[in-house]
Motif scaffolding. Sequence first.
Motif, PDB file in Angstrom:
ATOM      1  N   VAL A 455       0.805  -1.289   0.043  1.00 37.27           N
ATOM      2  CA  VAL A 455      -0.105   0.056  -0.089  1.00 37.27           C
ATOM      3  C   VAL A 455       1.096   1.420  -0.024  1.00 37.27           C
ATOM      4  O   VAL A 455       1.911   1.345   0.929  1.00 37.27           O
ATOM      5  CB  VAL A 455      -0.853   0.078   1.285  1.00 37.27           C
ATOM      6  N   ASP A 456       0.531   2.018  -0.826  1.00 33.17           N
ATOM      7  CA  ASP A 456       1.670   3.287  -1.108  1.00 33.17           C
ATOM      8  C   ASP A 456       1.316   4.297  -0.029  1.00 33.17           C
ATOM      9  O   ASP A 456       0.186   4.213   0.817  1.00 33.17           O
ATOM     10  CB  ASP A 456       1.596   3.669  -2.415  1.00 33.17           C
ATOM     11  N   ARG A 458      -0.318   7.345  -0.180  1.00 33.64           N
ATOM     12  CA  ARG A 458      -1.519   7.657  -0.425  1.00 33.64           C
ATOM     13  C   ARG A 458      -2.809   6.528  -0.016  1.00 33.64           C
ATOM     14  O   ARG A 458      -3.949   7.150   0.115  1.00 33.64           O
ATOM     15  CB  ARG A 458      -2.048   7.934  -2.021  1.00 33.64           C
ATOM     16  N   PHE A 460      -3.403   3.681  -1.528  1.00 27.68           N
ATOM     17  CA  PHE A 460      -3.567   2.985  -2.550  1.00 27.68           C
ATOM     18  C   PHE A 460      -2.893   1.397  -2.651  1.00 27.68           C
ATOM     19  O   PHE A 460      -1.803   1.730  -2.405  1.00 27.68           O
ATOM     20  CB  PHE A 460      -3.634   3.686  -3.805  1.00 27.68           C
ATOM     21  N   SER A 462      -0.958  -0.738  -4.470  1.00 26.35           N
ATOM     22  CA  SER A 462      -0.131  -0.814  -5.607  1.00 26.35           C
ATOM     23  C   SER A 462      -0.641  -1.916  -6.590  1.00 26.35           C
ATOM     24  O   SER A 462      -1.215  -2.917  -6.329  1.00 26.35           O
ATOM     25  CB  SER A 462       1.306  -1.070  -5.065  1.00 26.35           C
ATOM     26  N   GLU A 475      -2.017   3.803 -10.634  1.00 24.67           N
ATOM     27  CA  GLU A 475      -3.645   3.692 -10.130  1.00 24.67           C
ATOM     28  C   GLU A 475      -4.258   3.087 -11.428  1.00 24.67           C
ATOM     29  O   GLU A 475      -4.493   3.564 -12.353  1.00 24.67           O
ATOM     30  CB  GLU A 475      -4.026   5.037 -10.028  1.00 24.67           C
ATOM     31  N   MET A 479      -6.766  -2.097  -8.101  1.00 25.35           N
ATOM     32  CA  MET A 479      -6.860  -1.634  -6.757  1.00 25.35           C
ATOM     33  C   MET A 479      -8.347  -2.566  -6.281  1.00 25.35           C
ATOM     34  O   MET A 479      -8.410  -2.880  -5.251  1.00 25.35           O
ATOM     35  CB  MET A 479      -7.065  -0.217  -6.607  1.00 25.35           C
ATOM     36  N   ALA A 492      -7.992   0.711   2.334  1.00 22.54           N
ATOM     37  CA  ALA A 492      -7.524   0.481   0.921  1.00 22.54           C
ATOM     38  C   ALA A 492      -8.767   0.189   0.092  1.00 22.54           C
ATOM     39  O   ALA A 492      -8.884   0.802  -0.998  1.00 22.54           O
ATOM     40  CB  ALA A 492      -6.709  -0.632   0.871  1.00 22.54           C
ATOM     41  N   ALA A 495     -10.313   3.726  -0.513  1.00 25.93           N
ATOM     42  CA  ALA A 495      -9.501   4.348  -1.547  1.00 25.93           C
ATOM     43  C   ALA A 495      -9.615   3.985  -2.990  1.00 25.93           C
ATOM     44  O   ALA A 495      -9.829   4.671  -3.655  1.00 25.93           O
ATOM     45  CB  ALA A 495      -8.069   4.284  -1.014  1.00 25.93           C
ATOM     46  N   ALA A 496      -9.884   2.578  -3.038  1.00 28.33           N
ATOM     47  CA  ALA A 496     -10.183   2.287  -4.437  1.00 28.33           C
ATOM     48  C   ALA A 496     -11.663   2.474  -4.792  1.00 28.33           C
ATOM     49  O   ALA A 496     -11.578   2.751  -6.135  1.00 28.33           O
ATOM     50  CB  ALA A 496     -10.084   0.697  -4.319  1.00 28.33           C
ATOM     51  N   ARG A 499     -11.387   6.247  -5.889  1.00 24.26           N
ATOM     52  CA  ARG A 499     -10.470   6.635  -6.892  1.00 24.26           C
ATOM     53  C   ARG A 499     -11.058   6.282  -8.176  1.00 24.26           C
ATOM     54  O   ARG A 499     -10.978   7.058  -9.091  1.00 24.26           O
ATOM     55  CB  ARG A 499      -9.293   6.201  -6.623  1.00 24.26           C
ATOM     56  N   HIS A 542     -15.184  -3.744  -8.820  1.00 26.75           N
ATOM     57  CA  HIS A 542     -15.480  -2.467  -8.014  1.00 26.75           C
ATOM     58  C   HIS A 542     -16.944  -2.214  -7.449  1.00 26.75           C
ATOM     59  O   HIS A 542     -17.142  -1.605  -6.347  1.00 26.75           O
ATOM     60  CB  HIS A 542     -15.110  -1.318  -9.291  1.00 26.75           C
TER      61      HIS A 542
END
Length: 771
Positions: A455-456, A458, A460, A462, A475, A479, A492, A495-496, A499, A542
């Motif tokens: 996980v970076d 931000r 997210f 990776s 990105e 994710m 996470a 975030a996914a 985004r 998603h």
Amino acid sequence: MAGATVEAIPARSQPLRASSLKKPISLMAQDYRLSLEPDGSLRSFDSLPERRAVFGFERLSAYKVQAGVVVQGQKPDWALRVRPQQAQMSGKFFDSVEATHSVEFFQAASAGYLRHVKLKNGGSSPLTLRLMDVLDPTASQLGDVSKWGSLGVNAFNRGSHVAMDEISDIPSARVVGSMPSPKKLFMTTDRSRVRELVAAGDLGDPTAGMSGQVIIVSLHELELQPGEAKEVTFASIYNPSKLEEALSDFGRLQGDWKPAKRQGTFVAASSPALTESASWAVASLFGARHAKFGLDKLEAVKASGYVDKDAPLRAVEASRSLIRRDGAVPHSLDQMEPGPLETAVLLQAVSSYLLAARDKKASRSLYPLVKKLAAYFMASSKDYCLKTSPALPQGWRRSPGRGYQAGEVPEVSLAAAGALAAASQVARSVSKGDDAGRFRERAEMLTEMVKKRLVDERGFLSLCLDPSGRLRPDETIDMAVAAYRHGFLPSAEQAAAHRLLERDFETPYGPRTVPTSNRLYFNPSYGQGQLGGYWTRAALAHAIVCYRVGLAGIGSLALEKVARLVTEDAVKLGGAPGEFPYWVDVEGREVHGEEGDTVAAARLLEALVEGELGAEALAAGVSVSAAASSSLKWLLVAEAWIGEPVTVFVGRGGGKAQAFASGQHVDVKQGWAYGRSELLEPPVRGLHAVSFSGPGQAICVGNSTAAPLRGTLSFPPRDPDLSKRLSTPLEEYDRSNCSWTKVSTIRVFSTMSFDVSLAPGEWKAFRISTA
């Protein structure tokens, strides 16, 4: 005679025309697939287990006989209405001859298909019409002969039908006939002779019998007075072992046979497109085990279990002999290499099935397999990292020729963690406490290492930590696919989910694989769209993640976008009705993929059952907790297998979701639980109703069309106390104050009824009161 009749196609504002289709329509029923050309001719009828065509090309031609002259009719530009197991067409062979033509599956001891053709004289003078049907029963003479069919048959003319046994070690049989019987039945092995007969619109003397790769031609002659209509039913029946059974089934068609009533899993919703696409998804899942790609077969197992309780067990048996000595399932692209993702998906599917079934005997029987699969991950992740071979693609992306992720891949690591967590629960259910503890600990540690290493800054997930130790922070939709595999990283997941809603990922159908802002990698068509195109299965992953993080409104809108693609836009982009495209070149406006994506179909059903209904299999039974924020006004899922047959109707309004559910071990968080349920016969098309009973009786009804509907709903009384009454109050659920209000009194009969009217997409619930 066969009881099914040709149904007139209702008027549509924008009818689907045969001329708008660029590829065949695929209909599915259990282990059989029927491919229909847009012009109404049959391409093939395939047995998926046998991986061959058991009937080949078939085409119908119409003729008019005037003063001894035979005139061939035009090819209609059919108006089409297509469902997963039936296609209906209407058009004209001649200006004064109206034609309706339907194709449907036949299922009894044998399998096959029926073609119903109805011709009506719309003119003011009598007509003599001919119908000539040409069929290639060995799939080796006409049309697309690239498929394996059969070496030949021994065919015998019995007047109303031709009986055939196959020239092979497989003792299969075919019967081809019609009701009423044809005027002539002709057989030949000469393709040029068939072309001459079709051009002439007439046959020579009937053929008594023939062997080889036979072509069968039948001729019907119909005399029609002005306004008169007549119907002919053509039957093609296949039995894999016995001619006697095929002949017996044809005899039933000649008698009073009628199609069986709807059975199995059924889905309907306030969205017309979602109702239709869900029916295609259910049909597709019955053929998922015959998918060409090994990973795809495994990906669909979980959802296939909702529509067929034996699907996970069949997957186990099919995979058992393939499992390597180290416990890994072979990689789909190289059988000599282990497939970490394949292994994780199978372990997750088997464990989920056992936990839902709550069957100790089955769990003990399959636990050695569960342990062997889990042992592969225990041995390959001793440092709490799962490192994959760079020689092969390891995540969901299998198409790019180079540049695929390798090393430590979040999707693979989280899939393994989720599978081990499920295996831990199975181990605990069979009193293997030490195994349960070890599997659970490894699942937690794998997840923690993903959080620390993959996980970076931000937040997210990776793309991967490549073999050189470089973190790839690109990105991409990966994710969401990684988060879909395992729900232990809520931050996470959030975030996914957010985004991928941003503009650079946006397409009309959901997020694309790589955002347009990625100037280095973005390409809408390279690698089969996996570097910038739209992949249906990834977009649905998603959507499922959105449901998990509390964004049910966004998740439901995503499902409607996919439903519109499947039911409407796929045809405009070069696909077929009901097809789940593998991927879409959004900029090129073209869908891609052969025969539809069963994994996408599986994820649509997963999203409906787990996301929309909030259904979850627990140790004590099935929990139903529907989200109130979904944009769907109502949803019905009937006879889904979640350890037992479960039916749920969810209705929304006033910021709340109310669920009505049936099952022996069902817990409803907001609503009512019953012991039994049954689908009711809809009084009008698009109106769906279900009766719940025990204790009491409630009836839920929903409108799945964009138009108001009204009708008289009939139902059998199920409350024993009703037998003591002459009449009983009918109450309606008031969504505004969450209470029941008496709306009428109805008489008690063996079949009771009441009138109902619904606005577009509306739902109502009624209760038979015995208070």
